[in-house]
Design a protein around this motif. Sequence first.
Motif, short mmCIF file in Angstrom:
data_model
loop_
_atom_site.label_atom_id
_atom_site.label_comp_id
_atom_site.label_asym_id
_atom_site.label_seq_id
_atom_site.Cartn_x
_atom_site.Cartn_y
_atom_site.Cartn_z
N LEU A 88 32.01 46.63 50.30
CA LEU A 88 32.25 45.52 49.38
C LEU A 88 32.81 44.33 50.15
CD1 LEU A 88 33.84 47.34 46.31
CD2 LEU A 88 31.46 46.64 46.63
N GLY A 130 33.98 40.03 49.77
CA GLY A 130 34.30 38.90 48.90
C GLY A 130 34.15 37.59 49.65
N LEU A 167 36.35 44.20 51.73
CA LEU A 167 37.19 44.68 50.63
C LEU A 167 37.23 46.19 50.51
CD1 LEU A 167 36.00 42.21 47.84
CD2 LEU A 167 37.81 41.87 49.52
N GLU A 205 30.99 48.73 40.65
CA GLU A 205 30.43 47.71 39.77
C GLU A 205 30.94 46.37 40.27
OE1 GLU A 205 31.84 47.82 35.73
OE2 GLU A 205 33.92 48.08 36.34
N ILE A 206 30.22 45.32 39.93
CA ILE A 206 30.62 43.98 40.34
C ILE A 206 30.59 43.11 39.10
CG2 ILE A 206 29.85 41.96 41.63
CD1 ILE A 206 29.36 43.76 43.96
N VAL A 207 31.76 42.70 38.65
CA VAL A 207 31.86 41.97 37.40
C VAL A 207 32.52 40.63 37.63
CG1 VAL A 207 32.72 42.02 35.05
CG2 VAL A 207 32.03 44.15 36.14
N ALA A 208 33.77 40.69 38.08
CA ALA A 208 34.55 39.46 38.23
C ALA A 208 33.97 38.62 39.37
CB ALA A 208 36.00 39.83 38.54
N GLN A 209 33.94 37.31 39.20
CA GLN A 209 33.29 36.47 40.20
C GLN A 209 34.02 35.16 40.48
OE1 GLN A 209 31.03 37.40 42.15
NE2 GLN A 209 29.61 38.79 41.18
N SER A 210 35.18 34.93 39.92
CA SER A 210 35.81 33.63 40.08
C SER A 210 37.24 33.79 40.53
CB SER A 210 35.77 32.89 38.74
OG SER A 210 36.67 31.83 38.73
N PHE A 221 36.14 33.83 43.53
CA PHE A 221 35.51 34.48 44.69
C PHE A 221 34.24 35.17 44.21
CE2 PHE A 221 40.01 34.15 45.47
CZ PHE A 221 40.04 33.61 46.74
N LEU A 253 31.89 38.46 44.68
CA LEU A 253 31.89 39.82 45.24
C LEU A 253 30.45 40.24 45.50
CD1 LEU A 253 34.49 41.50 42.84
CD2 LEU A 253 34.90 40.35 45.02
N PHE A 258 37.40 54.83 38.84
CA PHE A 258 37.85 53.44 38.93
C PHE A 258 39.37 53.34 38.89
CE2 PHE A 258 33.46 52.09 37.42
CZ PHE A 258 33.12 51.54 38.63
N GLN A 316 38.82 45.12 39.18
CA GLN A 316 38.00 43.98 39.58
C GLN A 316 38.87 42.78 40.00
OE1 GLN A 316 34.36 43.37 39.49
NE2 GLN A 316 34.34 45.57 39.67
N SER A 372 40.06 39.45 48.23
CA SER A 372 39.23 38.38 48.82
C SER A 372 40.11 37.20 49.22
CB SER A 372 38.18 37.89 47.82
OG SER A 372 37.41 38.95 47.32
N GLU A 413 44.39 31.69 36.51
CA GLU A 413 43.17 32.00 35.78
C GLU A 413 43.42 33.14 34.77
OE1 GLU A 413 39.08 31.82 37.93
OE2 GLU A 413 39.61 33.91 37.79
#
Lengths: 238, 238
Positions: free
Chosen positions: A56, A58, A82, A92-97, A99, A101, A134, B139, B146, B166
């Motif tokens: 993983l 970021g 990461l 899983e890849i969900v969060a994106q802000s 940064f 992933l 998780f 997440q 990151s 955030e």
Amino acid sequence: MHSPSASPESQRPFLTWQRILDWAQEHYRVRSFSKDERIPARPGLLYLVQRGAVRLVGTAQVSATSQLSSRRINRTPEEAFLGFVGAGQPFEIVAQSPFTLQAYAHVEPTLVVWMYWHDLDNWPHFRREVLDAFRYQHQRKLLWLSALGQRRTIDRLLGFLTLLVEEYGQPATSEEDPEILRGYSLPFTLTHAQIGSAIGSTRVTVTRLMGKLRQRGLLIAQEDNLICLPADSINRAS
Amino acid sequence: MHSPSASPESQRPFLTWQRILDWAQEHYRVRSFSKDERIPARPGLLYLVQRGAVRLVGTAQVSATSQLSSRRINRTPEEAFLGFVGAGQPFEIVAQSPFTLQAYAHVEPTLVVWMYWHDLDNWPHFRREVLDAFRYQHQRKLLWLSALGQRRTIDRLLGFLTLLVEEYGQPATSEEDPEILRGYSLPFTLTHAQIGSAIGSTRVTVTRLMGKLRQRGLLIAQEDNLICLPADSINRAS
């Protein structure tokens, strides 16, 4: 797969693992990736590493310095390592802000199964195992953050390596006498640049500090260049 | 409570929250903590923040330097700030090696409900929500890692502050005109030493770099000393 509340029987396979694999094969939900190939993971989907390992990464979308226009041109976004997702583990890849992933195959071949969360409606016990995995990964990341909070780069480096070897390390025996356990070594290669990207440092500094750790006997030099820590520094669950 | 795969309706309360609170009251499973009081959290138990906020902290058990006997005496273990757990959110403390995780009440009063995992057998839907909340927290920690992987301390600082605001930020309006949104500010105080402990830096450096961020307009100075970021830098889910 781990369950944080259960006994430390790590690397326990999914109970229904074989059924899932058969289902994935049948529904064309498994794909093979070559080393360093990006795995196109989308939010809302669940991924399982069937074989190999996933890395993983970021990438920063903002930085304090890139907002000064004079420097903007010279900056390439920094990628941070990461962690790994090993065989039998979900990701899983969900969060994106703020940064982004991303997931890459770390070894070749890496087989990844994918599914929708609602595909798990038929396997409630398996879903429970995925969610417990998780929980476990989350706890490991809290430890990882503890390592990165340390002020000295050498402490961050040693904490980071200890966590990785604790989780993924395999027994390394002495070359003269295979009965003697020298330590535990990481089964994957990891470049000094990748280590630097995880601990907020550079390739050059990591190389220098790894030399220091070897001198102090906190890191074992191996011919294959795999990272190896002394047995007494590793708290093995199993 | 958040669900990573669901729509971004953040801070959604547990559906069965009131029933859980009644149950906790009835079974003496709720306790009030004063500011900075340690919450004695044990592995195998699940904790829910009913009111207030919890601060997670990690302490290193080993370090590269403490193993040199000459320096051992002068070292106090470094505590790293690992994040908040807000009202309506669950937390647990399981993993402990080679770092120790602890939970403290961050504001006064902080009310915490505790239960065994098997207590949730009667509330399968609620258990699902708790597990989804851990997925979400996991997440967020990947994003946090990151941020900490960046080489420049000022980038780590800005990434860290952006992630916190955030997640927890509340609208801050202009003092002259309450109709104008200036930005989003953290509802909790956080000392520069605590920020430093999260990003691998010191109180002094954090103070200096926060001044720089203010000069560049990336951080808004507020009279109450709460951390406030410009509205356009925050990607608000809701």
